[in-house]
Enzyme design. Structure first.
Site, PDB file in Angstrom:
ATOM      1  N   CYS A   2     -13.882  15.873   7.312  1.00 49.29           N
ATOM      2  CA  CYS A   2     -13.452  17.060   8.035  1.00 49.29           C
ATOM      3  C   CYS A   2     -14.310  18.243   7.594  1.00 49.29           C
ATOM      4  O   CYS A   2     -14.765  18.297   6.454  1.00 49.29           O
ATOM      5  CB  CYS A   2     -11.998  17.439   7.812  1.00 49.29           C
ATOM      6  SG  CYS A   2     -10.838  16.145   8.257  1.00 49.29           S
ATOM      7  N   ARG A  27     -19.524  15.609   8.666  1.00 52.88           N
ATOM      8  CA  ARG A  27     -18.372  15.436   7.771  1.00 52.88           C
ATOM      9  C   ARG A  27     -17.174  14.807   8.463  1.00 52.88           C
ATOM     10  O   ARG A  27     -16.180  14.461   7.838  1.00 52.88           O
ATOM     11  CB  ARG A  27     -17.958  16.779   7.194  1.00 52.88           C
ATOM     12  CG  ARG A  27     -18.972  17.352   6.239  1.00 52.88           C
ATOM     13  CD  ARG A  27     -18.434  18.602   5.634  1.00 52.88           C
ATOM     14  NE  ARG A  27     -17.297  18.324   4.783  1.00 52.88           N
ATOM     15  CZ  ARG A  27     -17.325  18.357   3.463  1.00 52.88           C
ATOM     16  NH1 ARG A  27     -18.419  18.651   2.853  1.00 52.88           N
ATOM     17  NH2 ARG A  27     -16.250  18.099   2.764  1.00 52.88           N
ATOM     18  N   TRP A  74     -11.907  14.217  10.735  1.00 54.18           N
ATOM     19  CA  TRP A  74     -11.998  12.781  10.457  1.00 54.18           C
ATOM     20  C   TRP A  74     -10.561  12.348  10.207  1.00 54.18           C
ATOM     21  O   TRP A  74      -9.932  12.752   9.235  1.00 54.18           O
ATOM     22  CB  TRP A  74     -12.859  12.569   9.214  1.00 54.18           C
ATOM     23  CG  TRP A  74     -13.119  11.130   8.876  1.00 54.18           C
ATOM     24  CD1 TRP A  74     -14.163  10.365   9.329  1.00 54.18           C
ATOM     25  CD2 TRP A  74     -12.357  10.280   8.015  1.00 54.18           C
ATOM     26  NE1 TRP A  74     -14.075   9.100   8.795  1.00 54.18           N
ATOM     27  CE2 TRP A  74     -12.982   9.021   7.988  1.00 54.18           C
ATOM     28  CE3 TRP A  74     -11.188  10.459   7.263  1.00 54.18           C
ATOM     29  CZ2 TRP A  74     -12.496   7.948   7.245  1.00 54.18           C
ATOM     30  CZ3 TRP A  74     -10.707   9.398   6.519  1.00 54.18           C
ATOM     31  CH2 TRP A  74     -11.370   8.158   6.516  1.00 54.18           C
ATOM     32  N   ASN A 100      -8.433  20.529   5.469  1.00 56.17           N
ATOM     33  CA  ASN A 100      -9.114  19.321   4.965  1.00 56.17           C
ATOM     34  C   ASN A 100      -8.265  18.785   3.831  1.00 56.17           C
ATOM     35  O   ASN A 100      -7.788  19.562   2.998  1.00 56.17           O
ATOM     36  CB  ASN A 100     -10.490  19.659   4.391  1.00 56.17           C
ATOM     37  CG  ASN A 100     -11.500  19.982   5.462  1.00 56.17           C
ATOM     38  OD1 ASN A 100     -11.203  19.920   6.650  1.00 56.17           O
ATOM     39  ND2 ASN A 100     -12.695  20.341   5.046  1.00 56.17           N
ATOM     40  N   GLY A 101      -8.130  17.465   3.756  1.00 54.58           N
ATOM     41  CA  GLY A 101      -7.359  16.877   2.663  1.00 54.58           C
ATOM     42  C   GLY A 101      -6.135  16.153   3.187  1.00 54.58           C
ATOM     43  O   GLY A 101      -6.031  15.866   4.388  1.00 54.58           O
ATOM     44  N   GLU A 482     -27.336  -2.629  -1.371  1.00 53.91           N
ATOM     45  CA  GLU A 482     -27.571  -1.377  -0.652  1.00 53.91           C
ATOM     46  C   GLU A 482     -28.140  -1.649   0.752  1.00 53.91           C
ATOM     47  O   GLU A 482     -27.753  -1.010   1.724  1.00 53.91           O
ATOM     48  CB  GLU A 482     -28.519  -0.489  -1.482  1.00 53.91           C
ATOM     49  CG  GLU A 482     -28.972   0.799  -0.840  1.00 53.91           C
ATOM     50  CD  GLU A 482     -27.850   1.763  -0.462  1.00 53.91           C
ATOM     51  OE1 GLU A 482     -26.685   1.510  -0.777  1.00 53.91           O
ATOM     52  OE2 GLU A 482     -28.161   2.786   0.191  1.00 53.91           O
ATOM     53  N   LYS A 486     -26.385  -0.517   4.237  1.00 58.78           N
ATOM     54  CA  LYS A 486     -27.057   0.309   5.262  1.00 58.78           C
ATOM     55  C   LYS A 486     -26.914  -0.342   6.628  1.00 58.78           C
ATOM     56  O   LYS A 486     -26.607   0.323   7.609  1.00 58.78           O
ATOM     57  CB  LYS A 486     -28.564   0.481   4.967  1.00 58.78           C
ATOM     58  CG  LYS A 486     -28.937   1.369   3.801  1.00 58.78           C
ATOM     59  CD  LYS A 486     -28.588   2.809   3.975  1.00 58.78           C
ATOM     60  CE  LYS A 486     -27.193   3.131   3.580  1.00 58.78           C
ATOM     61  NZ  LYS A 486     -26.888   3.592   2.266  1.00 58.78           N
ATOM     62  N   GLU A 489     -23.147  -0.311   7.983  1.00 57.02           N
ATOM     63  CA  GLU A 489     -22.502   0.971   8.310  1.00 57.02           C
ATOM     64  C   GLU A 489     -23.090   1.631   9.542  1.00 57.02           C
ATOM     65  O   GLU A 489     -22.382   2.332  10.250  1.00 57.02           O
ATOM     66  CB  GLU A 489     -22.499   1.932   7.119  1.00 57.02           C
ATOM     67  CG  GLU A 489     -23.845   2.485   6.732  1.00 57.02           C
ATOM     68  CD  GLU A 489     -23.772   3.418   5.536  1.00 57.02           C
ATOM     69  OE1 GLU A 489     -22.855   4.231   5.452  1.00 57.02           O
ATOM     70  OE2 GLU A 489     -24.668   3.314   4.672  1.00 57.02           O
ATOM     71  N   HIS A 505     -23.104 -21.245  -4.782  1.00 57.01           N
ATOM     72  CA  HIS A 505     -21.677 -21.324  -5.134  1.00 57.01           C
ATOM     73  C   HIS A 505     -20.780 -20.968  -3.946  1.00 57.01           C
ATOM     74  O   HIS A 505     -19.609 -20.703  -4.121  1.00 57.01           O
ATOM     75  CB  HIS A 505     -21.380 -20.406  -6.319  1.00 57.01           C
ATOM     76  CG  HIS A 505     -22.139 -20.773  -7.548  1.00 57.01           C
ATOM     77  ND1 HIS A 505     -21.918 -21.932  -8.254  1.00 57.01           N
ATOM     78  CD2 HIS A 505     -23.180 -20.159  -8.170  1.00 57.01           C
ATOM     79  CE1 HIS A 505     -22.757 -22.009  -9.278  1.00 57.01           C
ATOM     80  NE2 HIS A 505     -23.542 -20.940  -9.239  1.00 57.01           N
ATOM     81  N   LYS A 604     -19.400  11.757   5.832  1.00 58.03           N
ATOM     82  CA  LYS A 604     -20.337  11.906   4.728  1.00 58.03           C
ATOM     83  C   LYS A 604     -19.652  12.074   3.379  1.00 58.03           C
ATOM     84  O   LYS A 604     -20.071  11.519   2.382  1.00 58.03           O
ATOM     85  CB  LYS A 604     -21.234  13.109   5.022  1.00 58.03           C
ATOM     86  CG  LYS A 604     -22.331  13.319   4.004  1.00 58.03           C
ATOM     87  CD  LYS A 604     -23.342  12.200   4.080  1.00 58.03           C
ATOM     88  CE  LYS A 604     -24.435  12.321   3.063  1.00 58.03           C
ATOM     89  NZ  LYS A 604     -25.178  11.049   2.961  1.00 58.03           N
TER      90      LYS A 604
HETATM   91  O1  M6R Z   1     -21.062  11.536  -2.261  1.00 57.35           O
HETATM   92  P1  M6R Z   1     -20.950  10.239  -2.992  1.00 57.35           P
HETATM   93  O2  M6R Z   1     -22.255   9.774  -3.518  1.00 57.35           O
HETATM   94  O3  M6R Z   1     -19.909  10.265  -4.062  1.00 57.35           O
HETATM   95  O4  M6R Z   1     -20.458   9.202  -1.908  1.00 57.35           O
HETATM   96  C1  M6R Z   1     -20.069   7.909  -2.246  1.00 57.35           C
HETATM   97  C2  M6R Z   1     -20.086   7.016  -1.042  1.00 57.35           C
HETATM   98  O5  M6R Z   1     -19.141   7.439  -0.107  1.00 57.35           O
HETATM   99  C3  M6R Z   1     -21.464   7.023  -0.375  1.00 57.35           C
HETATM  100  O6  M6R Z   1     -22.449   6.679  -1.292  1.00 57.35           O
HETATM  101  C4  M6R Z   1     -21.515   6.052   0.811  1.00 57.35           C
HETATM  102  O7  M6R Z   1     -21.323   4.743   0.372  1.00 57.35           O
HETATM  103  C5  M6R Z   1     -22.849   6.199   1.515  1.00 57.35           C
HETATM  104  N1  M6R Z   1     -22.908   7.426   2.260  1.00 57.35           N
HETATM  105  C6  M6R Z   1     -23.155   5.059   2.415  1.00 57.35           C
HETATM  106  O8  M6R Z   1     -24.442   5.174   2.926  1.00 57.35           O
END
Ligand code: M6R
Length: 609
Positions: A2, A27, A74, A100-101, A482, A486, A489, A505, A604
């Site tokens: 948000c 956000r 969000w 927000n929250g 990672e 990517k 997501e 396994h 984000k």
């Molecule tokens: O802001 P942060 O690094 O704490 O965020 C943690 C995760 O939400 C963040 O790394 C998320 O997995 C990535 N944006 C994915 O690409």
């Protein structure tokens, strides 16, 4: 998670608020809305979907507004819909509130308010807060907000306005960031500096339990638990507004992938002492002795930052005798840890606002261990709540999929490894060799970026598959994790990552001609074993996309497709092998027509647990 933007001043408020919303859209982006003071009244509009939908709703509206509040959502409580979008209003359409929250005890409060005949129009916790403020309103908005918030459990960053008190916005925060921005004759507020830097670089970060009253050209800050006026320090943000723009790239994610040679250099700038073969991290100066003498490090983080932590563990352990644990921040708090003296906790977070990581920081502090932070966003909650730390200086990362923050976090962890390594077993000449190799990395990343066309061709071939397996060993295992993150997501394709040794396994059962594997196999000490794993996949007719060093004829022979990266010391391979995976995910998502910067269901900054 948000976004909030507010404005009071002399300029037309709607275009300013809309500009802020566009900058905050990363956000949260399932609905948006605004409310503005206009001719002694308050006008409001909301829309389901992206900010564009709100823009369309506002066309033709000519409100003479000079102040207001706006929000991009969000969803947490209640599905994405217009009636759940913010701002929410009270029964008499006098009080408008954005939030927000999460209000944890919203149901109990709602039950009480329903019994008093308050009429609710949404399923949100935010609307409950709006009616609670109404319930306490006796002609003084600040007083009503204070009283309402005393009954609330949970996290909030809120902005409230009231028809009876024009040109006043009341802000309050607990656990969800809010920043005031000031400029001659104008005052802004936002949940994120990204929304402010095009207007002002002079900002004030609110702290938990602050309540602030904005009027045009002025702000006052109090404490929610008492009436004292607080003097919060004004900070100058060092962001260049251009950094938060796409600069001609089609998406923020692509721009941020291309930023990496520069962002890795920025992480190193001024932090290498070549003569002594070591690193200097000014942010750790207040705790230097504790850091150098620690015997156990616990890294806590989430998502991409967690994978950076896994790489950090291997590198620190290869340079020192320090035992390193890496914990998912969301699980850390449940462990019954015996944290002895000599232990340090390091929280890694790009945003510095991730609720789980913040909770882990607080839990570690309660246990009495020194807690350090590694964050990118200056002034964020984790930066302020930790004892000391290191900034990434990667510049704003707007794409929801983290790219440059990952390589920047990894770079800082290598600096920490060098600093600690020199205290432990690394000699000067080993330190100097480490620095030489490290300094060559940004150019090597730039060379990989030159292969973008080839990677795009590969993406065209692989876009038709629905499932992917990513495998690697040692330092390439977190890179595989990672790479899979990517891809899933932003393209919504199923991708899972395994340490290659684990394939036999279980996961190998998945392999057939429709289940490709992305195999990360640079020339390192486990390459031969990786070659065997690839043979096992090929024997089951699984397509293989290899990530290998330039000129690796054996990999070229056994893989169906290959993306090559320059040669480097084994320790530094993650910087190079991850970049093709970022581009692969980007191009597959683009070829499949996915929303790259704002993938569905994500945001984000994850400020809910
Ligand atoms: O802001 P942060 O690094 O704490 O965020 C943690 C995760 O939400 C963040 O790394 C998320 O997995 C990535 N944006 C994915 O690409």
């Amino acid at each position: 998670m948000c976004g909030i933007i507010c404005y009071l001043g002399q300029r037309p408020a709607v275009p300013l608020l809309m500009d802020g919303l566009r900058r905050l859209e990363y956000r949260g982006y399932d609905s948006s809305g605004l409310a503005v003071f206009s001719n002694g009244s308050i006008e409001s509009e909301r829309a389901l979907g992206k900010i564009k939908a709100l823009e369309e709703r506002l066309q033709g509206k000519r409100w003479p507004a000079r102040g207001g509040i706006a929000h991009t959502r969000w969803a947490t409580h209640g599905e994405p819909s217009e009636r759940n979008a913010h701002p929410h209003r009270d029964c008499t359409s006098s009080i408008f509130l954005i939030h927000n929250g999460i209000i944890e005890n919203y149901q109990q409060i709602k039950n009480r308010l329903v019994a008093k005949d308050h009429q609710f129009a949404s399923e949100t916790d935010t609307e409950v807060l709006t009616h609670l403020v109404e319930d306490h309103y006796r002609g003084d908005l600040v007083e009503a907000v204070e009283q309402a918030l005393r009954q609330v459990r949970g996290a909030f960053g809120i902005a409230v306005m009231c028809r009876q008190e024009p040109d006043k916005i009341v802000l309050a925060r607990r656990g969800s960031p809010l920043i005031i921005g000031v400029r001659n004759g104008e005052v802004f507020a936002a949940s994120d500096v990204a929304a402010l830097v095009s207007h002002t670089k002079n900002v004030i970060y609110l702290e938990d339990n602050d309540i602030a009253v904005l009027t045009p050209s002025q702000y006052d800050i109090f404490n929610l638990d008492g009436a004292d006026t607080l003097n919060r320090i004004e900070t100058v943000v060092d962001w260049d507004v251009r950094e938060a723009e796409k600069q001609g790239y089609e998406h923020f994610m692509l721009k941020e992938i291309y930023d990496q040679p520069a962002s890795i250099k920025n992480a190193l700038r001024g932090r290498l002492i070549e003569d002594e073969g070591t690193a200097k991290l000014g942010g750790l100066a207040p705790v230097k002795d504790q850091v150098l003498d620690m015997d156990r490090l616990i890294i806590v983080s989430c998502g991409t930052s967690y994978y950076a932590g896994l790489i950090g563990r291997s590198v620190i352990e290869s340079c020192t005798e320090i035992g390193v644990d890496v914990d998912l921040a969301s699980e850390f708090r449940y462990r019954r840890l015996n944290l002895k003296s000599g232990t340090i906790v390091l929280a890694i977070s790009q945003s510095g606002e991730t609720a789980d990581t913040l909770a882990a920081v607080r839990e570690a502090e309660r246990k009495g261990v020194p807690v350090l932070g590694m964050v990118n966003v200056v002034g964020s909650s984790i930066a302020r709540e930790t004892l000391a730390g290191v900034y990434n200086h990667a510049g704003p990362e707007i794409g929801v999929a983290s790219t440059k923050s990952f390589t920047s976090q990894v770079a800082v962890l290598y600096l920490v490894s060098l600093l600690l390594g020199r205290r432990h077993r690394m000699s000067v000449s080993e330190g100097q060799a480490f620095i030489r190799e490290f300094k060559s990395i940004p150019e090597k990343v730039a060379l990989i970026l030159e292969q973008a066309d080839h990677i795009r061709q590969v993406a065209r071939k692989y876009r038709r598959f629905k499932n992917f397996l990513f495998v690697g060993r040692q330092l390439s295992y977190p890179v595989a994790l990672e790479g899979a993150l990517k891809l899933k997501e932003i393209s919504y394709l199923h991708a899972e990552a395994y340490a290659a040794g684990e394939m036999k396994h279980g996961p190998i059962a998945l392999i057939d001609e429709n289940f490709p594997s992305v195999c990360i196999a640079p020339r390192d000490s486990s390459r031969e074993k990786m070659i065997s794993n690839i043979q096992e996949i090929k024997a089951r007719r699984g397509p293989v996309l290899g990530i290998a060093n330039q000129g690796d004829a054996q990999m070229a022979h056994i893989c169906d497709d290959l993306i090559e990266v320059p040669a480097c010391d084994e320790l530094f391979t993650p910087f190079l092998t991850v970049v093709p995976l970022q581009l692969l995910a980007y191009y597959i998502a683009r070829e499949n027509g996915c929303e790259i910067d704002q993938p569905r269901n994500l945001a984000k900054s994850v400020t809910v647990e």
